[in-house]
Design a protein around this motif. Sequence first.
Motif, PDB file in Angstrom:
ATOM      1  N   SER A   6      45.428  30.249  32.609  1.00 22.04           N
ATOM      2  CA  SER A   6      44.243  29.693  33.261  1.00 22.04           C
ATOM      3  C   SER A   6      43.829  30.558  34.449  1.00 22.04           C
ATOM      4  O   SER A   6      44.664  31.092  35.180  1.00 22.04           O
ATOM      5  N   SER A   7      42.546  30.684  34.650  1.00 25.03           N
ATOM      6  CA  SER A   7      42.021  31.509  35.733  1.00 25.03           C
ATOM      7  C   SER A   7      42.169  30.853  37.102  1.00 25.03           C
ATOM      8  O   SER A   7      42.199  31.534  38.115  1.00 25.03           O
ATOM      9  N   PHE A   8      42.245  29.535  37.114  1.00 26.87           N
ATOM     10  CA  PHE A   8      42.247  28.800  38.399  1.00 26.87           C
ATOM     11  C   PHE A   8      43.588  28.100  38.598  1.00 26.87           C
ATOM     12  O   PHE A   8      44.064  27.415  37.693  1.00 26.87           O
ATOM     13  N   PRO A   9      44.202  28.282  39.782  1.00 21.60           N
ATOM     14  CA  PRO A   9      43.865  29.200  40.875  1.00 21.60           C
ATOM     15  C   PRO A   9      44.536  30.556  40.651  1.00 21.60           C
ATOM     16  O   PRO A   9      45.330  30.722  39.726  1.00 21.60           O
ATOM     17  N   SER A  10      44.246  31.502  41.501  1.00 21.14           N
ATOM     18  CA  SER A  10      44.820  32.842  41.387  1.00 21.14           C
ATOM     19  C   SER A  10      46.241  32.857  41.927  1.00 21.14           C
ATOM     20  O   SER A  10      46.463  32.668  43.126  1.00 21.14           O
ATOM     21  N   GLY A  11      47.211  33.100  41.037  1.00 23.95           N
ATOM     22  CA  GLY A  11      48.603  33.160  41.472  1.00 23.95           C
ATOM     23  C   GLY A  11      48.892  34.360  42.360  1.00 23.95           C
ATOM     24  O   GLY A  11      49.654  34.268  43.321  1.00 23.95           O
ATOM     25  N   HIS A  12      48.280  35.510  42.042  1.00 21.40           N
ATOM     26  CA  HIS A  12      48.460  36.695  42.883  1.00 21.40           C
ATOM     27  C   HIS A  12      47.982  36.430  44.312  1.00 21.40           C
ATOM     28  O   HIS A  12      48.631  36.809  45.277  1.00 21.40           O
ATOM     29  N   SER A  13      46.833  35.788  44.438  1.00 23.06           N
ATOM     30  CA  SER A  13      46.285  35.508  45.769  1.00 23.06           C
ATOM     31  C   SER A  13      47.154  34.517  46.525  1.00 23.06           C
ATOM     32  O   SER A  13      47.358  34.646  47.741  1.00 23.06           O
TER      33      SER A  13
END
Length: 485
Positions: free
Chosen positions: A103-110
């Motif tokens: 899933s795109s939301f939320p960004s784990g990297h961020s």
Amino acid sequence: MPWPRLDDALFARWHRTETPRLDRVLPPLSRAADHGVLWLGVAGVLWASGRPELRRAALRGLGGLALASAATNGPGKWLTARPRPAGDVVTVARRLVRPPRTSSFPSGHSASAAAFATGVALEQPGVAVGVGVLAAGVAASRVHTGAHYPGDVLAGLAVGALATYGLARVWPPRSPADPVERAPAADVPAAPDGSGVAFVVNASAGDGEGEIAAEIRKALPSATVRELGPDEDVPAVLAEEARKARVLGVAGGDGTINAAAAVALEADLPLLVIPGGTLNHFARDLGLSSVEDALEALRTGEAGWVDVGGVEVDGQCQVFLNTASLGGYSEMVRARERMEQRLGKWPAMVVALGRVLRRSDPVELRIDGRDRRVWLLFAGNCVYSPPGSAPSWRDRLDDGLLDVRLVDATQPMARTRLVTAVLTGRLERCPAFEAWTAESLDVEARSGPLRLARDGEVGDPARTFRLGKAGRLRVYRGGSESGLF
């Protein structure tokens, strides 16, 4: 404009903008942050510095990262299942070799970037500037490579920061501005060249002790420096060195420093503590955050009086500088010791904590004549701060008091309620938690002999414990300009 349409518009505008320099920098940066590898590397650099404050920053950053990663890659993505941005608008120079499929939301990297940077900022704001720039670059790279919409990145940043602030409720950082009262000054010798000073360095207690010994020899050519062998008896060596010195210095873990305090107290010698471990609770409360801080205190003769906690067990007095405890903590220390040779100290501690929370049984105690059933009994040498949270530091080291805290096992779901209260910062309102101060404490183990943990070291089983003060000790401390102790 609805949020998804705004996200689409911002994403499209980003990718209509030509940025050849960012095309060369951001995709590799995004790949470097996969699985937290970038932040593990930064933490390794901070750890390799050998500076205790930077090591604490690394630990806090990684702790926040672990929480943020679990939140985003678990419930965060499961609950949303948002499709990734369309790849046809992303140029080849920007695309990732392996586009993510979750899933795109939320960004784990961020989230990981924000969590690590926030953790470093809470401990070392100056260092956090560079880490923050790196975190911002990772967050931007997720939009630049087409992996996320801007809204995904903003949500990830928020989750990461909140995760680390949540960790701070359990493990509060100490602000440099926190007021620390100074104890009465003690008369101790100044030794600019180390004359009359005997140092005992326990090379098996942790990382970097060999470097510490070399640093002491270089800075204090007239000092005696003895590095302990793996099979040597620590108290015996300390007593031997104390007989020919006017100042006893020690570098090592909690057990080594504890033993040195007992020897210095009996010999009426001032003690110099070299911060050589990971957290260095006692040294930090003395205002000593580095080897150089300790050596400067020795050169100038800056010292004060501190309380030494004592526990009478089977007619013998055993000292502690920080804490003594019965129940779950003692079990955790023993479990950690069994695993740390295979796993390392910190991973072993995490595993041991999980096991104790699942499997430990309450203990039956008689505390000052009152029968109690508890999960944990904690006694601090002097009052710990902050109130209503995990004990983290002391505002005084000479108040003559014990900081007593317990977890009542008769309350329904006591451990669950305690963990919830700690995480929400409402510990003082938890019915299972009790705290008070006392000059002494009499404890009898009603359900059989128990092991008492003193400064992280577990003793032999016993039935009765009388806790109080073993005496007062002269210790070198940070200078008045530091605003510490």
